[in-house]
Design an enzyme around this catalytic site. Structure first.
Site, PDB file in Angstrom:
ATOM      1  N   SER A  64      51.229 -11.128 -11.646  1.00 47.45           N
ATOM      2  CA  SER A  64      51.214 -10.659 -10.269  1.00 47.45           C
ATOM      3  C   SER A  64      52.592 -10.098  -9.907  1.00 47.45           C
ATOM      4  O   SER A  64      53.051  -9.158 -10.547  1.00 47.45           O
ATOM      5  CB  SER A  64      50.781 -11.796  -9.340  1.00 47.45           C
TER       6      SER A  64
ATOM      7  N   HIS B 217      42.032 -12.636  -9.775  1.00 49.58           N
ATOM      8  CA  HIS B 217      43.462 -12.679 -10.043  1.00 49.58           C
ATOM      9  C   HIS B 217      43.851 -14.045 -10.619  1.00 49.58           C
ATOM     10  O   HIS B 217      43.651 -15.069  -9.988  1.00 49.58           O
ATOM     11  CB  HIS B 217      44.174 -12.455  -8.703  1.00 49.58           C
TER      12      HIS B 217
END
EC number: 3.1.1.1
Length: 545
Positions: free
Chosen positions: A207, A467
């Protein structure tokens, strides 16, 4: 100037071949003195080791200074690292303040493996939208069980303390990126004292950590501190990584904390240095339109070319096109539903009304979309912004309303705009302008629970492969259940072997399980490895699916 400083630091390295005392592996000698770690059964840990002077007082909003203090007593390296001060999205309730301003440390984890005297190294840059997170947010038991790699976790400044910028030389920003850079130098310099191989260092992140890794790679001198890099679900071209509008936010921050009289960067910086760190970080709540939106109000910027020790002074696209970046093997990844961060937040029920945020999106789309999808500061006019908002809604929703039933289409929009599209663009630019191998994979294998359930605070929705579903098979995270399924166990081991083989490869070869990644450099088509619960497959594409 930053490059010259790097050469000076590299020229002063103090490197030994292994931990200082083979008879007592917990005791390690560094230039600062002796330190003692902890025995954790199958690995040793040496935590909270300072690599920079505390970034407080006059050193706040400055490039980090190398740690130079000498220890007269043995340093206690058994204490877990503290998080850098932050406004943490994942703390429930109104008060999300956590962490400490004095936080610039690395933590080293060394396997117990008597069959080898030294180990390749993985340096991890944590995620958290450049706003929150820390070296302790992910576990490392899975990682350390194989006993083949040394792990180093890096802490760096976050939020306004790490990234406030007025866009000029006086308050240039990117302090968190500069922290990461100094930490990588520390690792290169000192890791041999822990049995690490300074010539075999792989830098990875997820990320914002992935975006950070890519930004580090975009500095030509990155090749002096690492051999290869992997960006999981984050790269420098994601719209939330390098943003515009920093100057306005910097002066707005000043107004919020009582520096409203400042009309220039020098005065603003001096005033901000005088304020309690907790007030500066707590001011983040004033930049959120609702919930934790936008999730990165303070992040990396393009610095002024005349800024001292500027980290980047061109946009990443221009850097890649120039070819003036580190020519090291690099991989970039995404998951099929990466946009579950932060789209799943819209499924949470509001305490005041009981309605999901996604229902309110029908009336607030033109207000909220530019913040949710990070184009608020990149549009020239309000009309341009509204036209783009209208185009996105029509393309992904048509005439349907936003609702729980249409959530998957909204999540697909988030995935494309925030992650997938920019991953494809990064890959395309690197294959055209790079020389070292460039790889990519997409992961499609949903975890039983993940970040989607954590954000939405509900378990009745199938979010897909969101994610972190891949990365959390390498480093445990509390958003998913700790017990891996049998297919995830296999994938986890394949990921760990992938990291080990990548850092040791002399020609930059990357492999996962039975699949060898195909290099994108010089390829007429995009080379993408697909990883699912059933195995892996190389895809040759005109564009990402």
């Amino acid at each position: 100037m930053y490059c010259a400083k790097l050469i000076l630091l590299l020229g002063c390295f103090w490197i030994s071949s292994s931990a200082s005392d083979p008879a007592d592996p917990l005791l390690v000698d560094l230039p600062n003195g002796k330190l003692r770690g902890r025995d954790n059964g199958n690995y040793y840990s040496y935590e909270s080791l300072p690599y920079a002077e505390p970034p407080v007082g006059d050193l706040r909003f400055e490039a980090p200074q190398p740690y130079k203090q000498q220890w007269t007593d043995t340093f206690d390296a058994t204490q877990p690292p503290v998080s850098c001060m932050q406004w943490d999205q994942f703390i429930r309730g109104d008060d999300k303040l956590a962490g400490n301003e004095d936080c610039l440390t690395v933590s080293v984890y060394r396997p117990k493996n008597s069959s080898r005297n030294s180990f390749p190294v993985v340096a991890q840059i944590h995620g958290g939208a450049f706003m929150f997170g820390g070296a302790s947010q992910n576990g490392h038991e899975n990682f350390m069980r194989e006993g083949n790699l040394i792990l180093v976790k890096i802490s760096y400044r976050l939020g306004p303390l790490g990234f406030v910028s007025t866009g000029d030389a006086d308050l240039s920003g990117n302090f968190g990126l500069k922290d990461q850079r100094l930490a990588l130098l520390w690792i290169k310099q000192n890791i041999a004292s822990f049995g690490g191989e300074p010539e075999n260092i792989l830098v990875i992140g997820h990320s914002a950590g992935g975006g950070s890794v890519h930004l580090q790679v975009l500095r030509e001198d990155f090749s002096k501190v690492a051999k290869a890099a992997i960006s999981f679900s984050g790269n420098a071209l994601d719209p939330w990584v390098v943003q515009q509008g920093g100057r306005g936010r910097a002066f707005e921050l000043g107004r919020i904390v009582g520096c409203g009289q400042a009309s220039d960067s020098v005065t603003l910086k001096k005033c901000l240095k005088s304020k309690p760190a907790s007030e500066i970080v707590s001011a983040v709540r004033n930049f959120l339109v609702f919930a934790y939106v936008p999730f990165t109000p303070f992040g990396p910027v393009v610095e002024s070319p005349d800024a001292p020790e500027a980290f980047i002074s061109q946009h990443p696209v221009d850097i890649i096109k120039s070819g003036k970046f580190a020519q090291v093997p690099w991989a970039v990844t995404y998951t099929t539903e990466d946009g579950g961060y932060n789209a799943a937040l819209l499924l949470e029920e509001q305490a005041s009304s009981g309605r999901e945020w996604i229902v309110d999106l029908n009336d607030r789309w033109f207000d909220w979309a530019p913040y949710l999808l990070f184009y608020r500061d990149s549009m020239t006019t309000i009309k341009d912004m509204d036209d783009y908002s209208r185009k996105l809604r029509q393309e992904y929703l048509g005439d349907r309303r936003f609702s729980v039933e249409s959530y998957w289409d909204l999540q697909r929009l988030f995935t494309d705009v925030l992650f997938k599209n920019s991953t494809e663009i990064s890959l395309d630019l690197h294959r055209k302008h790079g020389k070292s191998p460039v790889y990519a994979f997409v992961y499609d294998n949903p975890a039983n629970t993940g970040i989607g359930q954590g954000l939405a605070q509900r378990t009745d929705i199938n979010f897909g492969t969101v994610h972190g579903d891949d990365y959390f098979l390498i480093f445990e995270n509390i958003v998913r259940e700790p017990q891996l399924r049998s297919d995830e166990e296999t994938i986890s081991r394949n990921f760990l072997k992938m990291l080990n083989d990548f850092v040791l490869s002399e020609n930059g070869t990357l492999a996962f399980g039975t699949c060898v990644f195909q290099d994108n450099v010089g390829s007429s088509k995009l080379q993408l490895l697909s990883i699912t619960r059933n195995g892996c497959e190389n895809l040759e594409l005109e564009s990402f699916p």
